[in-house]
Design an enzyme around this catalytic site. Structure first.
Site, PDB file in Angstrom:
ATOM      1  N   HIS A 187      36.576  46.131  29.204  1.00  8.08           N
ATOM      2  CA  HIS A 187      36.640  44.829  29.890  1.00  8.08           C
ATOM      3  C   HIS A 187      35.943  44.840  31.247  1.00  8.08           C
ATOM      4  CE1 HIS A 187      38.214  41.236  31.770  1.00  8.08           C
ATOM      5  NE2 HIS A 187      38.948  41.956  32.606  1.00  8.08           N
ATOM      6  N   GLU A 203      45.520  46.415  40.310  1.00 10.31           N
ATOM      7  CA  GLU A 203      46.652  45.766  39.665  1.00 10.31           C
ATOM      8  C   GLU A 203      47.190  46.565  38.472  1.00 10.31           C
ATOM      9  OE1 GLU A 203      45.945  41.762  38.512  1.00 10.31           O
ATOM     10  OE2 GLU A 203      48.080  41.256  38.627  1.00 10.31           O
ATOM     11  N   ASP A 204      46.310  47.160  37.700  1.00  6.93           N
ATOM     12  CA  ASP A 204      46.747  47.726  36.424  1.00  6.93           C
ATOM     13  C   ASP A 204      46.794  49.246  36.373  1.00  6.93           C
ATOM     14  OD1 ASP A 204      46.928  45.157  35.551  1.00  6.93           O
ATOM     15  OD2 ASP A 204      45.013  45.156  34.483  1.00  6.93           O
ATOM     16  N   ASP A 212      35.290  37.654  35.168  1.00  8.27           N
ATOM     17  CA  ASP A 212      36.506  38.181  34.554  1.00  8.27           C
ATOM     18  C   ASP A 212      37.061  37.156  33.561  1.00  8.27           C
ATOM     19  OD1 ASP A 212      38.913  39.687  34.180  1.00  8.27           O
ATOM     20  OD2 ASP A 212      39.885  38.497  35.759  1.00  8.27           O
ATOM     21  N   ASP A 244      23.286  10.133  24.440  1.00 13.73           N
ATOM     22  CA  ASP A 244      24.604  10.651  24.770  1.00 13.73           C
ATOM     23  C   ASP A 244      24.781  12.085  24.294  1.00 13.73           C
ATOM     24  OD1 ASP A 244      25.600   8.427  26.098  1.00 13.73           O
ATOM     25  OD2 ASP A 244      25.952   7.408  24.188  1.00 13.73           O
TER      26      ASP A 244
HETATM   27 MN    MN Z   1      40.213  41.458  34.375  1.00 12.92          MN
END
Ligand code: MN
Length: 737
Positions: free
Chosen positions: A67, A95-96, A158, A279
């Site tokens: 990721h 954070e992780d 992200d 359109d």
């Molecule tokens: Mn992330």
């Protein structure tokens, strides 16, 4: 970014990757646009991220570190500087994983640590509730928290990668929540900074997830239209190209289908004819120089009839995010309505990638090109709040990165309720402002606040991101000193109204007590008395108003008695005009050795002696004897004067029969029942209230003056002592005169 053929990719369909970007691929991508990028640092960040995320897995079963690597890859598509790419690699580590900000600062430097910390802060928002009305506030919050625009770019990348992989998320309700949040917050944010390509992809991914049926319907109609009109698009492109070629204006032309999500939104507003290409499709005419835009426009209008109200010039009048282009709708080839957008290459690039278009080489350095941003965008002096204004502050690119702050919302402060509702307040706002922003009932009963779990004074200025819990009382009441504790007009006016209301209530209450007391004294009971007529007679619109006037001291309770019972007039007049002691009767009450029969004697106005006071007489020739209390302030002035001083005392008659009037001034607390309590104290000590007035009122206290008929000073002293003993009384003094 431009493809090999110079054309730009359509709002991309997420490429299916069997694998993630390898370390050397990432480095190569960065070096393709910035050969001087710190390769070693990127490599170290890549290794650090994979090591820290270790064996963590994504919902897709991929290793977690895929990721952040993909996020970094997305950022390279926008040709962002190496620091931003590294921040992308590290964005989830704080954070992780067990990584800390300090460690990142030590290994990668303070600026990168700051970027990673910024993204981490924004990520905490994702746990918030989903009230729709929060969306706009949340956007502003994110902008305010993104001190450096690169923080926002990492956050958007992200989100984009999370949306590309959202199908792996096991919980349908989470998928929908994330998709809605993307539609309401992240896609508009991306558009706000001009990143149309990012915004479009976010919207289409989120649209399919949040509203699958609508998305499928729009897609089906588009497919059908494509089948029917597919050749028309190619033909129109061809015709436009030929028209420009024969006019000798070099252009690049491409047709772009409008996004399903924007078509769907249009469908919600009005009934769009799906057969109407204008359109659905926009034809882009990209010219080589600014002045060619208007020549191209002239040619288009010469060749095809224009639809007048469909013309917009965003070149002379750019959108707030810096977007520039000319939009015009014409009755085009084959009598079909088509929208044509005219712009330069530079404008076209900006339209796709927005603020990211300004990262480039300048002065042998890769970074943000403030000057070009200024040239390519809006006049910064006019676009006060636009992002591009910020570009003006940086002299060169390095300096800009220092100051690249999204200060659009710097005069705001954003705080949360304990349930996660975001409250937008002006800078300097306090908990009381916050309370009113939540609900007027909360503001009206606010007595305290806990900020981030800790009780704090109401004067505390709120900071971005504070969680504020308001402590409420049962009853509404103004906060003492509210004027200096409020920043917002809403809180100020509400507190002012509350204060007025409370004062009014107190006046009414006090006035009613005073009237009841006066009536009682003259043999009437308030409960049995109708005061409507009295109110009219005294020019008061209502009995409430009448009470309020009495409470405020502008109307005497005795006047109300007379208005209600005119027959009482004579008696009341006589009693209220009674002096503290009948001066004519001084002879009866006072005795002393030096008194000469026949000389007039009266009590001094200044100190109004009553039986029990220690007294002295001053005999001045021709003026008679004036009786003062021994502690009267006037005596000092009389000392050494002509007057003869006489020792005096009270007669038995005075002690036994004479009733005297003493006056007490009491400063009492502004609370319910305080007057009834004082009346009880007075009657228990054999005093009789002749008159009560309010003389001075403050917020929390007011002054009352009682005229009390007592037999002697001793009783008055008892009354004073009892009053002073009461908690509701701050001060009680006998006053003279
Ligand atoms: Mn992330």
């Amino acid at each position: 970014m431009p493809g090999a053929d110079g054309s730009r990719p359509e709002a991309a369909v997420a490429p299916k990757r069997a694998r993630y970007l390898r370390q050397f691929e990432l480095v190569e991508r960065v070096r393709s646009y910035d050969p001087d990028a710190d390769e070693a640092l990127i490599n170290r960040a890549y290794v650090y991220a994979t090591a820290k995320h270790g064996s963590q897995k994504r919902h897709s079963g991929d290793p977690y570190f895929a990721h952040p690597i993909e996020v970094a890859g997305i950022l390279t598509e926008y040709r962002l500087d190496a620091s931003t790419i590294i921040a992308g690699l590290l964005h989830d580590t704080i954070e992780d994983t067990d990584a800390t900000r300090d460690e990142i600062a030590r290994l990668f430097g303070e600026p990168i640590a700051e970027l990673v910390e910024g993204v981490t802060k924004l990520s905490k928002l994702e746990a918030l509730g989903e009230q729709e009305k929060q969306a706009a506030n949340l956007q502003k919050f994110i902008l305010a928290m993104s001190k450096d625009v690169r923080v926002l770019l990492v956050k958007l990348a992200d989100r984009l990668h999370n949306m590309r992989t959202i199908r792996h998320h096991p919980k349908p309700e989470s998928r929908r929540r994330i998709a809605l949040e993307t539609l309401e917050i992240y896609a508009p944010l991306a558009r706000r900074i001009g990143m149309d390509r990012m915004s479009s992809e976010l919207e289409d991914l989120a649209f399919a997830e949040a509203f699958p049926e609508a998305a499928a319907a729009v897609h089906a109609r588009l497919e059908a239209l494509n089948a029917a009109r597919g050749d028309a698009v190619a033909r129109i492109t061809q015709t436009i190209a030929e028209t420009f070629e024969s006019a000798g204006i070099p252009v690049r032309i491409y047709g772009r289908r409008k996004q399903p999500y924007s078509i769907w939104r249009k469908l919600q507003r009005k009934s769009v004819q799906f057969s109407d290409l204008a359109d659905i499709f926009a034809f882009r005419v990209v010219v080589q120089a600014d002045d060619a835009c208007y020549r191209a426009l002239g040619l288009v209008h010469q060749t095809w009839r224009c639809v007048p109200e469909q013309f917009e010039d965003f070149i002379s009048n750019p959108k707030p995010n810096g977007y520039q282009s000319i939009h015009t709708t014409v009755i085009g080839p084959g009598n079909v309505r088509v929208e044509i957008q005219i712009r330069t290459e530079e404008m076209d690039e900006f339209a796709e990638v927005g603020v990211a278009a300004h990262w480039r080489y300048k002065n042998e350095r890769y970074g943000f090109d403030a000057e070009r941003a200024r040239l390519g965008g809006v006049d910064p002096r006019e676009a006060v709040r636009s992002l591009l204004e910020i570009a003006e502050h940086g002299g060169d690119s390095e300096e800009f990165l220092e100051h690249a702050k999204l200060d659009l919302y710097q005069d705001h402060v954003f705080a949360f309720t304990p349930k996660g509702l975001l409250i937008d307040l002006p800078m300097g706002a306090t908990p009381l402002d916050f309370a009113y922003a939540v609900h007027s009932d909360v503001g009206d009963t606010c007595v305290g606040a806990r900020i981030n779990g800790e009780e704090k004074p109401l004067r505390t200025q709120l900071q971005n991101g504070d969680t504020v819990e308001i402590i409420c009382a049962d009853e509404p009441a103004p906060v003492p000193g509210w004027a200096s504790l409020t920043k917002t007009g809403r809180a100020k006016s509400a507190q002012r109204r509350l204060e007025r209301q409370q004062r009014q209530e107190e006046f009414v209450r006090l006035g009613r007590d005073l009237v009841a007391h006066a009536l009682h004294r003259y043999g009437h009971d308030l409960a049995d008395t109708t005061l409507d007529e009295a109110a009219t007679r005294l020019n008061q619109p209502s009995v409430q108003e009448l009470f309020a006037e009495v409470g405020e001291g502008t109307l005497k309770p005795e006047d109300v008695c007379i208005a209600a019972f005119p027959a009482l007039a004579a008696r009341i007049e006589q009693e209220t005009s009674r002096a503290p002691i009948n001066p004519q009767k001084a002879r009866l009450y006072v005795r002393g050795s030096g008194l000469t029969p026949g000389v007039t004697m009266h009590f001094a106005d200044c100190c109004s002696p009553i039986p029990g006071d220690r007294i002295v007489g001053i005999h001045e020739r021709g003026k008679g004897i004036v009786v003062h209390t021994i502690d009267c302030e006037r005596l000092e002035a009389l000392e050494g004067g002509e007057g003869e001083w006489l020792d005096l005392d009270w007669t038995e008659n005075a002690r036994e029969h004479a009733l005297a009037v003493g006056r007490i001034r009491a400063t009492v607390e502004n609370s319910r029942g305080v007057l009834a309590m004082l009346a009880r104290i007075i009657s228990e000590n054999e005093g009789d209230i002749l008159n009560i007035r309010t003389v001075k009122r403050e917020r929390d206290f007011f002054d009352l003056v009682f005229d009390i008929e007592v037999a002697d000073t001793r009783r008055l002293t008892h009354i004073l002592a009892a009053m002073r003993a009461s908690r509701a009384v701050r001060e009680a003094e006998r006053v003279r005169g």
